[in-house]
Scaffold this active site. Structure first.
Site, PDB file in Angstrom:
ATOM      1  CB  CYS A  63      -0.968  -0.055   1.173  1.00  0.00           C
ATOM      2  SG  CYS A  63      -2.399   1.044   0.999  1.00  0.00           S
ATOM      3  CG  HIS A 110      -3.282  -3.919   3.241  1.00  0.00           C
ATOM      4  ND1 HIS A 110      -2.316  -3.224   3.930  1.00  0.00           N
ATOM      5  CD2 HIS A 110      -4.022  -2.987   2.578  1.00  0.00           C
ATOM      6  CE1 HIS A 110      -2.464  -1.922   3.705  1.00  0.00           C
ATOM      7  NE2 HIS A 110      -3.485  -1.750   2.886  1.00  0.00           N
ATOM      8  CD  GLU A 136      -0.287  -5.647   5.484  1.00  0.00           C
ATOM      9  OE1 GLU A 136      -0.674  -4.469   5.529  1.00  0.00           O
ATOM     10  OE2 GLU A 136      -0.119  -6.251   4.400  1.00  0.00           O
TER      11      GLU A 136
END
Length: 223
Positions: free
Chosen positions: A85, A193, A195
């Site tokens: 991002c 994302h 994560e």
């Protein structure tokens, strides 16, 4: 393997990145943007958020932070660098990845899970995924439209640098591009994302393989 998780004013995914590194079996430290050395680290994780409030444009002010010269050094040494991002935006700003990130076509902030295709599973970031495997990562961005010239796009295709594409393009990115790597394959940037995709209870654990792939690839070369 030991990761440096960079922290800028306005970062808000650094804890998620740290958790992903630990969950994958690596070690990790938070590293402040004012530091000037990454000695002792085997890879760099650049998290999402709004570094320096996204003033000027996303990633622009972070691109001149003291730590950036060390990020470039590790990248040039062949060590893995992942920017997610805002981290992707920073990587384009500092020239480690081609192209730029523009405002979403809708001019709205988009926050939802997205279906994505693994377009290249032969990189240190994607080699635990199947060819053309569909994964689910969250997106959360207002400036996620990946833009590049036709010449750059043709080069990305020729060098197999496009690793992740949107199944249903949420932001107008050129040719549905969601993530790319550099020519050497050790620097990766993506808007979605991984994560935030580590636990099924949160809706998807598709991101686990990405971080495990980074750690496994490093161990194969260094252990």
């Amino acid at each position: 393997m030991k990761f440096a998780v960079l922290v800028f004013p306005g970062s808000n995914c650094d804890r998620d990145m740290y958790n992903a590194a630990i969950k994958s079996g690596a070690q990790a430290d938070y590293v402040d943007y004012r530091e000037t050395s990454l000695d002792g680290y085997d890879g760099v994780l650049i998290p999402g958020g709004f570094s320096f409030g996204d003033y000027l444009r996303s990633g622009a002010m972070a691109s001149v932070a003291p730590i950036i010269n060390e990020v470039k050094r590790l990248a040039n040494d062949g060590k893995p660098v992942l920017g997610v991002c805002n981290g992707f935006q920073i990587l384009t700003e500092i020239g480690l990845l081609p192209g730029a990130l523009l405002h979403n076509d809708s001019h709205l902030f988009i926050s939802r899970n997205e279906n994505l295709k693994i377009a290249n599973n032969q990189t240190p970031f994607t080699n635990l995924y199947g060819e053309n495997e569909i994964v689910v990562y969250p997106v959360a961005h207002g400036e996620g439209h990946y833009y590049c010239t036709d010449d750059i796009y043709n080069e990305l295709v020729e060098n197999n640098q496009i690793i992740l594409t949107y199944e249903d393009n949420p932001n107008g990115s050129h040719e549905n591009i969601a993530g790319i790597v550099n020519k050497a394959g050790n620097v990766c940037g993506m808007m979605p994302h991984p994560e935030r995709a580590l636990e099924k209870i949160l809706g998807t654990d598709s991101g686990v393989k990405l971080f495990e792939a980074m750690v496994n690839s490093w161990r194969e070369q260094n252990v």
